[in-house]
Design a protein around this motif. Structure first.
Motif, mmCIF file in Angstrom:
data_model
loop_
_atom_site.group_PDB
_atom_site.id
_atom_site.type_symbol
_atom_site.label_atom_id
_atom_site.label_comp_id
_atom_site.label_asym_id
_atom_site.label_seq_id
_atom_site.Cartn_x
_atom_site.Cartn_y
_atom_site.Cartn_z
ATOM 1 N N GLU A 81 0.827 -1.208 0.000
ATOM 2 C CA GLU A 81 0.000 0.000 0.000
ATOM 3 C C GLU A 81 0.860 1.256 0.000
ATOM 4 O O GLU A 81 0.561 2.230 -0.694
ATOM 5 C CB GLU A 81 -0.920 -0.006 1.226
ATOM 6 C CG GLU A 81 -2.021 -1.062 1.159
ATOM 7 C CD GLU A 81 -2.711 -1.270 2.488
ATOM 8 O OE1 GLU A 81 -3.810 -1.851 2.495
ATOM 9 O OE2 GLU A 81 -2.149 -0.844 3.538
ATOM 10 N N PHE A 82 1.942 1.226 0.759
ATOM 11 C CA PHE A 82 2.831 2.377 0.817
ATOM 12 C C PHE A 82 3.453 2.666 -0.543
ATOM 13 O O PHE A 82 3.418 3.811 -1.031
ATOM 14 C CB PHE A 82 3.929 2.151 1.855
ATOM 15 C CG PHE A 82 5.059 3.133 1.745
ATOM 16 C CD1 PHE A 82 4.913 4.434 2.188
ATOM 17 C CD2 PHE A 82 6.265 2.758 1.169
ATOM 18 C CE1 PHE A 82 5.949 5.358 2.068
ATOM 19 C CE2 PHE A 82 7.315 3.664 1.049
ATOM 20 C CZ PHE A 82 7.152 4.964 1.493
ATOM 21 N N TYR A 83 4.023 1.655 -1.173
ATOM 22 C CA TYR A 83 4.704 1.888 -2.451
ATOM 23 C C TYR A 83 3.722 2.242 -3.565
ATOM 24 O O TYR A 83 4.073 2.984 -4.491
ATOM 25 C CB TYR A 83 5.563 0.677 -2.814
ATOM 26 C CG TYR A 83 6.842 0.597 -2.009
ATOM 27 C CD1 TYR A 83 7.862 1.514 -2.202
ATOM 28 C CD2 TYR A 83 7.022 -0.387 -1.029
ATOM 29 C CE1 TYR A 83 9.034 1.465 -1.448
ATOM 30 C CE2 TYR A 83 8.188 -0.449 -0.280
ATOM 31 C CZ TYR A 83 9.193 0.473 -0.495
ATOM 32 O OH TYR A 83 10.356 0.428 0.241
ATOM 33 N N GLN A 84 2.500 1.741 -3.473
ATOM 34 C CA GLN A 84 1.485 2.144 -4.445
ATOM 35 C C GLN A 84 1.174 3.623 -4.319
ATOM 36 O O GLN A 84 1.063 4.335 -5.326
ATOM 37 C CB GLN A 84 0.208 1.308 -4.252
ATOM 38 C CG GLN A 84 0.318 -0.118 -4.770
ATOM 39 C CD GLN A 84 -0.943 -0.920 -4.516
ATOM 40 O OE1 GLN A 84 -1.898 -0.438 -3.901
ATOM 41 N NE2 GLN A 84 -0.957 -2.157 -4.986
ATOM 42 N N LYS A 122 2.243 7.189 -7.024
ATOM 43 C CA LYS A 122 1.312 8.166 -7.589
ATOM 44 C C LYS A 122 1.931 9.552 -7.719
ATOM 45 O O LYS A 122 1.358 10.437 -8.369
ATOM 46 C CB LYS A 122 0.048 8.236 -6.725
ATOM 47 C CG LYS A 122 -0.776 6.945 -6.754
ATOM 48 C CD LYS A 122 -1.995 7.065 -5.844
ATOM 49 C CE LYS A 122 -2.805 5.769 -5.859
ATOM 50 N NZ LYS A 122 -3.969 5.843 -4.933
ATOM 51 N N GLY A 123 3.113 9.729 -7.098
ATOM 52 C CA GLY A 123 3.807 11.016 -7.205
ATOM 53 C C GLY A 123 3.245 12.046 -6.250
ATOM 54 O O GLY A 123 2.578 11.735 -5.267
ATOM 55 N N GLU A 159 16.683 11.144 -5.620
ATOM 56 C CA GLU A 159 15.657 12.178 -5.461
ATOM 57 C C GLU A 159 15.087 12.219 -4.056
ATOM 58 O O GLU A 159 14.915 13.284 -3.460
ATOM 59 C CB GLU A 159 14.532 11.951 -6.472
ATOM 60 C CG GLU A 159 13.389 12.935 -6.345
ATOM 61 C CD GLU A 159 12.252 12.620 -7.304
ATOM 62 O OE1 GLU A 159 11.274 13.381 -7.310
ATOM 63 O OE2 GLU A 159 12.338 11.608 -8.033
ATOM 64 N N TYR A 160 14.810 11.040 -3.479
ATOM 65 C CA TYR A 160 14.141 11.010 -2.186
ATOM 66 C C TYR A 160 15.097 11.399 -1.054
ATOM 67 O O TYR A 160 14.715 12.113 -0.124
ATOM 68 C CB TYR A 160 13.542 9.616 -1.946
ATOM 69 C CG TYR A 160 12.422 9.293 -2.901
ATOM 70 C CD1 TYR A 160 11.092 9.403 -2.503
ATOM 71 C CD2 TYR A 160 12.675 8.895 -4.205
ATOM 72 C CE1 TYR A 160 10.049 9.120 -3.377
ATOM 73 C CE2 TYR A 160 11.647 8.603 -5.094
ATOM 74 C CZ TYR A 160 10.331 8.720 -4.668
ATOM 75 O OH TYR A 160 9.319 8.440 -5.539
ATOM 76 N N LEU A 161 16.336 10.916 -1.132
ATOM 77 C CA LEU A 161 17.325 11.336 -0.136
ATOM 78 C C LEU A 161 17.533 12.841 -0.188
ATOM 79 O O LEU A 161 17.664 13.509 0.836
ATOM 80 C CB LEU A 161 18.659 10.627 -0.397
ATOM 81 C CG LEU A 161 18.888 9.259 0.245
ATOM 82 C CD1 LEU A 161 20.204 8.672 -0.243
ATOM 83 C CD2 LEU A 161 18.877 9.341 1.760
#
Length: 284
Positions: A49-52, A56-57, A164-166
């Motif tokens: 659920e988290f990665y879904q 979605k951006g 990007e996330y780091l």
């Protein structure tokens, strides 16, 4: 006879359910928030659920540490049963969890509590050895000393599909210099004393995987008693290739397979593959 030491940790350790059950380990959860939607890691949101939702951006989710009150509740219950407590936590350079645990300890001056800042994302590798030591009847001071020694021996190396996330999460450290090449490389990073360090600027994930294997080879130096965890953030197939190569090239006492959950998934980004490992000869 004194009650045995109890191990406490947080959800970023991602300990296996069977380990939690066997040693009765309290796991204090962190939280992840998508805007106003707040989820308790390991309780009311699954990895899938988290990665879904992440795919979605939109705005990057945020994470938050457990409250001081949550730690006080766990510590007080264990202390009232007479247990000394060893609380092992995610790096203080990634999360405020260690600070919350320390503040909770300071409200319970009569309790025997030791808080260890792992300074690593590989916190999970400390949990079973600590619990096994407690089961053998080792004292709190003995287990603290051995876990600090083990913690210094754990090596972490990972290949990122994107930084990007780091970068957005402000946890990029020494890898900040790579931001301008985010779309051109698959950086291989490690973690030393809680800080992210750049090891290699691979052009493809295949090249990055080969560098990871070379890194492990250099660090194990022929040792045969190797423990490891292969970790990934929602790319099991890529991680399985790495796992296969690691098994082919080295003899492992254990090599576990782990998907990072919401908290580390937020900071590390989807597409990460990596391995954390240590050798018995280095710390026993």
């Amino acid at each position: 006879m004194c009650a045995k030491v109890k191990i406490v940790t947080d959800s970023s350790a991602y300990p296996e359910p069977e380990v939690i059950a066997k040693y009765d380990i309290p796991v204090v959860p962190l939280k992840v928030a998508f805007g106003s939607d707040v989820f308790v890691e390991g309780v009311d949101i699954t990895n899938e659920e988290f990665y879904q939702r992440l795919a979605k951006g939109g705005k990057l989710p945020t994470t938050s540490q457990p409250t001081i009150a949550e730690f006080i509740k766990v510590y007080r219950e264990l202390a009232e049963q007479g247990h000394p407590i060893l609380s092992l936590h995610i790096s203080s350079k990634l999360s405020g969890t260690y600070a919350s645990a320390l503040a909770a300890k300071n409200t319970l001056p009569q309790a025997q509590i030791e808080i260890v800042d792992s300074l690593t994302i590989a916190l999970g590798m400390l949990i079973s050895p600590a619990a096994e030591a407690a089961e053998r009847g080792e004292t709190l001071s003995q287990i603290v000393a051995s876990m600090r020694k083990l913690n210094k021996c754990i090596r972490v190396v990972g290949a990122f599909d994107t930084l990007e996330y780091l970068w957005k999460g402000g946890r990029i450290g020494a890898a900040r210099a790579l931001v301008g090449t985010l779309l051109k490389i698959k950086p291989v990073l490690t973690q030393e004393d809680g800080e992210v360090k750049v090891l290699n600027k691979a052009r493809t994930m295949a090249h990055a995987r080969e560098y990871i294997l070379e890194f492990v080879e250099r660090k194990v130096k022929g040792n045969i008693f190797i423990h490891g965890w292969v970790a990934h953030s929602h790319v099991p197939e890529a991680a399985q290739i790495l796992e296969k190569r690691l098994r082919e090239n080295f003899d492992w006492v254990e090599l576990r397979f782990l998907e990072l959950g919401p908290v580390l998934g937020t900071h590390m980004s989807p597409g990460l593959i990596g391995v954390s490992f240590y050798c018995d000869e280095d710390w026993r």
